[in-house]
Write an enzyme that holds these catalytic residues in place. Sequence first.
Site, PDB file in Angstrom:
ATOM      1  N   GLY A   8       0.841  -1.208   0.000  1.00 43.90           N
ATOM      2  CA  GLY A   8       0.000   0.000   0.000  1.00 43.90           C
ATOM      3  C   GLY A   8       0.867   1.246   0.000  1.00 43.90           C
ATOM      4  N   GLY A  11      -0.360   5.069  -0.994  1.00 45.14           N
ATOM      5  CA  GLY A  11      -1.386   5.778  -0.224  1.00 45.14           C
ATOM      6  C   GLY A  11      -0.814   7.012   0.457  1.00 45.14           C
ATOM      7  CG  LEU A  13       1.610   6.120   6.681  1.00 43.92           C
ATOM      8  CD1 LEU A  13       2.300   7.275   7.410  1.00 43.92           C
ATOM      9  CD2 LEU A  13       1.021   5.145   7.701  1.00 43.92           C
ATOM     10  CE1 TYR A 142      -9.281   2.109   8.575  1.00 43.24           C
ATOM     11  CE2 TYR A 142     -10.156   3.842   9.978  1.00 43.24           C
ATOM     12  CZ  TYR A 142      -9.093   3.243   9.344  1.00 43.24           C
ATOM     13  OH  TYR A 142      -7.840   3.791   9.455  1.00 43.24           O
ATOM     14  CE  LYS A 146      -6.738   0.057  10.021  1.00 49.03           C
ATOM     15  NZ  LYS A 146      -5.491  -0.490   9.463  1.00 49.03           N
TER      16      LYS A 146
HETATM   17  C1  AKB Z   1     -10.183   7.948   8.572  1.00 49.14           C
HETATM   18  O1  AKB Z   1     -10.654   9.096   8.691  1.00 49.14           O
HETATM   19  O2  AKB Z   1     -10.854   6.956   8.274  1.00 49.14           O
HETATM   20  C2  AKB Z   1      -8.710   7.757   8.866  1.00 49.14           C
HETATM   21  C3  AKB Z   1      -8.468   7.356  10.281  1.00 49.14           C
HETATM   22  C4  AKB Z   1      -8.724   8.299  11.383  1.00 49.14           C
HETATM   23  O3  AKB Z   1      -8.041   6.267  10.520  1.00 49.14           O
HETATM   24  N1  AKB Z   1      -7.994   8.940   8.566  1.00 49.14           N
END
Ligand code: AKB
Length: 318
Positions: A8, A11, A13, A142, A146
Site C-alpha cells: 500500500g 497511499g 501514509l 473500518y 482495526k
Molecule cells: C479515517 O478518517 O478513516 C482515517 C483514520 C482516522 O483512521 N484517517
Amino acid sequence: MDNILVIGASGQLGSELTWALAQQFGAAHVIATDLKHLSKATLDFCRFELLDVMDKEALFTLVKKEGITQIYHLAAVLSAAGEKNPSAAWRLNMDSLLHVLELAKELPLEKVYWPSSIAVFGPNTPKINTPQFCVKEPNTVYGISKLAGEGWCNYYFEKYGVDVRSLRYPGLVGYKSLPGGGTTDYAVDIYHKAIHQEPFTCFLEENSYLPMMYMPDAVKATLDLMNAPREAVKIRSSYNLAGMSFSPKEIFESIKKQVPNFQITYRPDFRQGIADSWPDSIDDSRAKEDWGWSPAYTLDSMTKDMLSQLPAYFPPQG
Ligand code: AKB
C-alpha cells in the site's frame, strides 16, 4: 542487512513513509508495492512491484524471492469508504493482515508494522484524553476491522512471538498526496482549497473536534516505534498516539491568518456521525513512557508548512 517491503505504498501514509524507509535502509533495500502501476511515478526513488495483498501466494513468493525481513502493511479501506461497501472493506482489512501475520510466523520475519486508528473507539468511549485501555465499541466497519486486527497482532505476538508493532493514528495531514475515503480527509482538502483561492465546503460541523497529526510527526512516530528495542514495546495491540486536536472552525481560523480572504461553509453529511463516535483528544502517555514519543507540530506550525509546501506538489491547473 534488512530488506523492507511496503504494502500500500502509494497511499497517503505510504508515499511518505516509503521515502523515509529508503533514507534509513538505503533505496536498494526497500520495495514499494501497490495495486496499480500509477504509483510508480511518485515512488521512483526505490523499486516498485505490482502486488495485490489479497493474493497470498503472490505475497509469499515475492517476500521469499527478495529475502524480505520487515513488512510495513499499510493497505486498508478507510472509514467513510468502508461504510459504502462493508463486506469488501472487512475482507481487505482482515484477510490482508492475516496473510502478513501468517507469513511473519512461517518465515519468520524480523518485524511487521501495521497501522491501527482512533476508529477503534466508539460512542461509549471517554471522549476527552481517551485512555489507552478503555471501552471500545466501534460502529464503523473500518473501526471494527482495526479493533479485530489489534487483537490478531497481540495474538500472533503472544502465541508465536511475531514482533508486530502498531500505532492508532489520528487523522493524518500531509502535502505530498491526497487522502482517500477517510472522515478526517477534510483537514487536507481545506488546504488545497486555500492555496487555490477557492471557498471550502466542510462535511463536518464547525465544532467537531478530532485528534489529528501532521505527517512528519506520523512518520517519525512510526520509525521511532519500529526502531525501539523489542523489550521497550510493551503494548502489542496498538499504541494510542496524539499530535494535536482541532475543530473545522479552528483549522479555518489558522489558515485565515495566512489567507485572509479564505471562506468556509459547513454542510455536514454521513461522515458527521462517524466523527461524533470518535474521541476529541487522545492520551498517549504509554507511547511517551515506553519508547519516548514526542510530537513536534502544532496546528499553526502545520498550517504554515502545509501552505508553503503544497503548491509545489499540487500547482494551480491551467
Ligand atoms: C479515517 O478518517 O478513516 C482515517 C483514520 C482516522 O483512521 N484517517
